[in-house]
Design a protein around this motif. Structure first.
Motif, PDB file in Angstrom:
ATOM      1  N   ASP A   1       0.447  -1.009   0.110  1.00 47.68           N
ATOM      2  CA  ASP A   1      -0.052  -0.126  -0.031  1.00 47.68           C
ATOM      3  C   ASP A   1       0.624   1.276  -0.393  1.00 47.68           C
ATOM      4  OD1 ASP A   1      -2.392  -1.349  -0.241  1.00 47.68           O
ATOM      5  OD2 ASP A   1      -3.360  -1.445   1.660  1.00 47.68           O
ATOM      6  N   LEU A   2       2.471   1.299   0.366  1.00 47.22           N
ATOM      7  CA  LEU A   2       2.649   2.668   0.026  1.00 47.22           C
ATOM      8  C   LEU A   2       3.125   3.230  -1.380  1.00 47.22           C
ATOM      9  CD1 LEU A   2       6.281   1.437   2.138  1.00 47.22           C
ATOM     10  CD2 LEU A   2       4.969   3.438   2.254  1.00 47.22           C
ATOM     11  N   PHE A   3       2.604   2.375  -1.978  1.00 50.73           N
ATOM     12  CA  PHE A   3       2.604   3.002  -3.613  1.00 50.73           C
ATOM     13  C   PHE A   3       1.031   3.186  -4.480  1.00 50.73           C
ATOM     14  CE2 PHE A   3       6.003  -0.086  -3.474  1.00 50.73           C
ATOM     15  CZ  PHE A   3       7.440   0.361  -3.895  1.00 50.73           C
TER      16      PHE A   3
ATOM     17  N   GLN B   1      -1.670   3.899  -1.659  1.00 58.88           N
ATOM     18  CA  GLN B   1      -2.096   5.258  -0.785  1.00 58.88           C
ATOM     19  C   GLN B   1      -1.121   5.776   0.841  1.00 58.88           C
ATOM     20  OE1 GLN B   1      -5.410   4.255   1.264  1.00 58.88           O
ATOM     21  NE2 GLN B   1      -4.614   1.477   1.313  1.00 58.88           N
ATOM     22  N   PRO B   2       0.104   6.025  -0.078  1.00 58.54           N
ATOM     23  CA  PRO B   2       1.586   6.509   0.341  1.00 58.54           C
ATOM     24  C   PRO B   2       1.094   7.483   2.366  1.00 58.54           C
ATOM     25  CG  PRO B   2       1.424   7.979  -1.197  1.00 58.54           C
ATOM     26  CD  PRO B   2       0.210   6.990  -1.384  1.00 58.54           C
TER      27      PRO B   2
ATOM     28  N   GLY C   1       2.143   4.505   4.862  1.00 58.01           N
ATOM     29  CA  GLY C   1       2.973   5.750   5.132  1.00 58.01           C
ATOM     30  C   GLY C   1       3.706   5.901   6.781  1.00 58.01           C
TER      31      GLY C   1
ATOM     32  N   CYS D   1       3.816   2.480   8.341  1.00 61.53           N
ATOM     33  CA  CYS D   1       4.767   1.991   8.634  1.00 61.53           C
ATOM     34  C   CYS D   1       5.668   2.400   9.142  1.00 61.53           C
ATOM     35  CB  CYS D   1       5.501   1.539   6.784  1.00 61.53           C
ATOM     36  SG  CYS D   1       4.303   0.376   5.722  1.00 61.53           S
TER      37      CYS D   1
END
Length: 133
Positions: free
Chosen positions: A108-110, A112-113, A117, A120
């Protein structure tokens, strides 16, 4: 060779998460909502994962090593203590509140960063705190 095997395993895992829709926090929260609009699809994804992984774990156990030749990663410490219970509770709380766990969060970082983010960052902070003695 070891790095290639790890990369392949990670890619397969990520593709499986994406195909099954498990990168969507709404899907995960729907699974955790057992008193409302419960979505059992995550249970089927976990069951399919167990069906695939169980025979491979049995083979590895008989061989005494992973298929890559690496030693099996069993923890040296096997006692259940406050640190383990607290960490498990925090993991579950974070999973329930955000609808993300580590694998999907990295994917999901790619997608909905901002949301992933933040998750993470909290996950890395928790990792660093857990490594303190």
């Amino acid at each position: 060779m070891r790095g290639a095997a790890a990369l392949l395993a990670g890619l397969l895992f990520g593709i499986g998460l994406a195909i099954s829709g498990m990168t969507s926090p709404d899907k995960v929260i729907g699974f955790l909502d057992i008193t409302g609009a419960w979505d059992p699809s995550l249970a089927f994804v976990m069951g399919a994962g167990l069906l695939v992984a169980a025979p491979l774990f049995l083979i590895a156990r008989r061989r005494g090593a992973a298929l890559s030749g690496d030693a099996l990663g069993e923890p040296a410490e096997q006692t259940i203590d406050a640190k383990l219970i607290g960490g498990s509770a925090l993991f579950g709380l974070g999973w329930g509140v955000s609808g993300l766990c580590p694998g999907p969060a990295l994917i999901d970082l790619f997608i909905q960063p901002v949301q992933a983010g933040a998750f993470c960052a909290a996950m890395i902070a928790g990792l660093l705190i857990s490594r303190r003695d």
